[in-house]
Structures are given as structure tokens and as C-alpha cells.
Design a protein around this motif. Structure first.
Motif, PDB file in Angstrom:
ATOM      1  N   ALA A  38       0.830  -1.202   0.000  1.00  0.00           N
ATOM      2  CA  ALA A  38       0.000   0.000   0.000  1.00  0.00           C
ATOM      3  C   ALA A  38       0.866   1.255   0.000  1.00  0.00           C
ATOM      4  O   ALA A  38       0.570   2.227  -0.712  1.00  0.00           O
ATOM      5  N   ASP A  39       1.934   1.235   0.759  1.00  0.00           N
ATOM      6  CA  ASP A  39       2.841   2.386   0.818  1.00  0.00           C
ATOM      7  C   ASP A  39       3.499   2.615  -0.542  1.00  0.00           C
ATOM      8  O   ASP A  39       3.608   3.748  -1.008  1.00  0.00           O
ATOM      9  N   ARG A  40       3.913   1.540  -1.188  1.00  0.00           N
ATOM     10  CA  ARG A  40       4.520   1.657  -2.519  1.00  0.00           C
ATOM     11  C   ARG A  40       3.536   2.276  -3.510  1.00  0.00           C
ATOM     12  O   ARG A  40       3.887   3.184  -4.266  1.00  0.00           O
ATOM     13  N   LEU A  41       2.286   1.817  -3.482  1.00  0.00           N
ATOM     14  CA  LEU A  41       1.281   2.339  -4.405  1.00  0.00           C
ATOM     15  C   LEU A  41       0.932   3.800  -4.124  1.00  0.00           C
ATOM     16  O   LEU A  41       0.838   4.603  -5.046  1.00  0.00           O
ATOM     17  N   ILE A  42       0.735   4.151  -2.850  1.00  0.00           N
ATOM     18  CA  ILE A  42       0.356   5.532  -2.533  1.00  0.00           C
ATOM     19  C   ILE A  42       1.494   6.489  -2.871  1.00  0.00           C
ATOM     20  O   ILE A  42       1.256   7.604  -3.344  1.00  0.00           O
ATOM     21  N   MET A  50       2.876  11.124  -0.138  1.00  0.00           N
ATOM     22  CA  MET A  50       2.104  10.478   0.920  1.00  0.00           C
ATOM     23  C   MET A  50       2.704   9.118   1.244  1.00  0.00           C
ATOM     24  O   MET A  50       3.340   8.499   0.393  1.00  0.00           O
ATOM     25  N   SER A  51       2.477   8.681   2.470  1.00  0.00           N
ATOM     26  CA  SER A  51       2.934   7.361   2.892  1.00  0.00           C
ATOM     27  C   SER A  51       1.886   6.736   3.805  1.00  0.00           C
ATOM     28  O   SER A  51       1.060   7.437   4.394  1.00  0.00           O
ATOM     29  N   ILE A  52       1.924   5.413   3.893  1.00  0.00           N
ATOM     30  CA  ILE A  52       0.996   4.673   4.742  1.00  0.00           C
ATOM     31  C   ILE A  52       1.797   3.838   5.727  1.00  0.00           C
ATOM     32  O   ILE A  52       2.744   3.165   5.346  1.00  0.00           O
ATOM     33  N   LYS A  53       1.406   3.906   6.988  1.00  0.00           N
ATOM     34  CA  LYS A  53       2.023   3.089   8.033  1.00  0.00           C
ATOM     35  C   LYS A  53       0.901   2.511   8.889  1.00  0.00           C
ATOM     36  O   LYS A  53      -0.067   3.182   9.178  1.00  0.00           O
ATOM     37  N   MET A  54       1.054   1.237   9.244  1.00  0.00           N
ATOM     38  CA  MET A  54       0.051   0.576  10.082  1.00  0.00           C
ATOM     39  C   MET A  54       0.658   0.262  11.437  1.00  0.00           C
ATOM     40  O   MET A  54       1.757  -0.271  11.516  1.00  0.00           O
ATOM     41  N   GLU A  55      -0.078   0.599  12.478  1.00  0.00           N
ATOM     42  CA  GLU A  55       0.390   0.342  13.831  1.00  0.00           C
ATOM     43  C   GLU A  55      -0.596  -0.577  14.533  1.00  0.00           C
ATOM     44  O   GLU A  55      -1.808  -0.378  14.428  1.00  0.00           O
ATOM     45  N   PHE A  95      -7.734   3.016  -2.414  1.00  0.00           N
ATOM     46  CA  PHE A  95      -7.327   2.251  -3.589  1.00  0.00           C
ATOM     47  C   PHE A  95      -6.049   1.471  -3.289  1.00  0.00           C
ATOM     48  O   PHE A  95      -5.959   0.267  -3.559  1.00  0.00           O
ATOM     49  N   ALA A  96      -5.069   2.145  -2.706  1.00  0.00           N
ATOM     50  CA  ALA A  96      -3.795   1.490  -2.384  1.00  0.00           C
ATOM     51  C   ALA A  96      -4.005   0.344  -1.399  1.00  0.00           C
ATOM     52  O   ALA A  96      -3.451  -0.749  -1.573  1.00  0.00           O
ATOM     53  N   LEU A  97      -4.820   0.556  -0.372  1.00  0.00           N
ATOM     54  CA  LEU A  97      -5.071  -0.488   0.620  1.00  0.00           C
ATOM     55  C   LEU A  97      -5.829  -1.668   0.008  1.00  0.00           C
ATOM     56  O   LEU A  97      -5.519  -2.825   0.297  1.00  0.00           O
ATOM     57  N   ARG A  98      -6.816  -1.391  -0.829  1.00  0.00           N
ATOM     58  CA  ARG A  98      -7.593  -2.477  -1.449  1.00  0.00           C
ATOM     59  C   ARG A  98      -6.722  -3.336  -2.365  1.00  0.00           C
ATOM     60  O   ARG A  98      -6.827  -4.567  -2.348  1.00  0.00           O
ATOM     61  N   ILE A  99      -5.897  -2.691  -3.176  1.00  0.00           N
ATOM     62  CA  ILE A  99      -5.030  -3.449  -4.081  1.00  0.00           C
ATOM     63  C   ILE A  99      -4.030  -4.273  -3.270  1.00  0.00           C
ATOM     64  O   ILE A  99      -3.788  -5.444  -3.554  1.00  0.00           O
TER      65      ILE A  99
END
Length: 178
Positions: A38-42, A50-55, A95-99
Motif C-alpha cells: 500500500a505504501d509503494r502504491l500511494i 504520501m505514505s501509509i504506516k500501520m500500527e 485504492f492502495a489499501l484495497r489493491i
């Protein structure tokens, strides 16, 4: 009536099959893979803005740790809650998370992703966002047998090589393949 030994076994099984047991372990194992994809896609959709991080753990006000699933979104303004992002930004995050989730599930099932359907969402994007989304969709096309994009935006017609166009007329709808 059970013996104390049997009761202890049942208590262990209750913990193992409860939400803090095997379920939590499976999620813990899957999250890094989802986060990375997801981070790569976003990043690709936003020119690395933008970046995505999950905690999975958060400190409470009392100082103890609690299990959670927080999705942190970073951009040039810092890290903010998902709810603070605009509709267009939220669409890209979703979109990034779903893919990423779809890729994980199909990899683990030993299957392939056959069809991706994207119904609208482009209207929430500015021109830059639409261009980036079209690029990302085209870049992941090898992962799917077919990608179906449903949109009413004229400027997106040329972004995809094959189109099914539906036009309303007084006599009903007509369909053409381009």
C-alpha cells in the motif's frame, strides 16, 4: 464436571481461538506485507508525497499498551488521521489499501487476481490525481486478467485502450466497443 486439568486446557483454547490468539497472530503476520504494498502504491500515486504506516499497538493515557489497528497517513503536513484527508486523497488511500489486500489474499490462496472493477472515484481527483491513478491502473494491469473502470469523465477515455461506451438515447441505451 471437569477436572482442574481439563479446565486449564479449555482456558488455553479459549485464549488461542479468541481475538487475541490465532486471529491476532495472522493479522500481525499479514500487516507488514499489506503496509509495504500500500505504501509503494500511494507513493507512486502522489509523487512520494504520501505514505501509509500501520500500527498494531498504541500507548494509552495511563501508559499501558493496547492492541489496535491504526492506519497512519503521512504527507508534507505531517502524520494525520485518515478522516482529515480530502475525498480525492481518501480515494487514493483506499485504492492502495484495497489493491495491497487483494494481492496478499490471492498470493496466499495461490490464485491470481482475475478482475478489478473501479466504479467512479476519479471525479474526486484533480487533473494530477487522475493522471496518477490512470498510470497506477495501467502499471498493475499485468496482475489482472481484466480491469474495468467505470467513469463519466470524458478526459479519461484516452487513458485506457479498450472502452465500452454506453450512451443514453430516447429509444434506450446504446453500447459501442472502441
Amino acid at each position: 464436571f471437569h477436572t482442574l486439568e481439563e479446565e486449564a486446557v479449555y482456558r488455553q483454547l479459549l485464549v488461542a481461538f479468541g481475538k487475541k490468539g490465532i486471529q491476532a497472530w495472522i493479522i500481525e503476520q499479514a500487516l507488514p506485507e499489506i503496509e509495504e504494498e500500500a505504501d509503494r502504491l500511494i507513493k507512486r500515486m502522489t509523487d512520494n508525497r504520501m505514505s501509509i504506516k500501520m500500527e498494531t499497538q498504541r500507548e494509552t493515557k495511563k501508559g499501558s499498551m493496547v492492541e489496535t489497528l491504526d492506519i497512519k497517513i503521512g504527507d508534507e503536513l505531517g502524520t494525520r488521521n485518515y478522516e482529515m484527508f480530502s475525498g480525492g486523497e481518501a480515494f487514493r488511500i483506499d485504492f492502495a489499501l484495497r489493491i495491497a489486500l487483494s494481492r496478499l489474499l490471492t498470493r496466499r490462496a495461490g490464485a491470481s487476481l482475475s478482475t478489478l472493477i473501479i466504479d467512479e472515484g476519479f471525479g474526486t481527483q484533480d487533473n494530477f490525481g487522475r493522471e496518477r491513478l490512470a498510470e497506477v491502473i495501467n502499471s498493475i494491469q499485468d496482475d489482472f486478467e481484466r480491469i474495468i473502470v467505470i467513469t463519466h469523465l470524458e478526459e479519461l477515455k484516452d487513458a485506457f485502450p479498450v472502452r465500452i461506451e454506453v450512451a443514453k438515447t430516447l429509444d434506450g441505451s446504446t453500447v459501442s466497443v472502441n
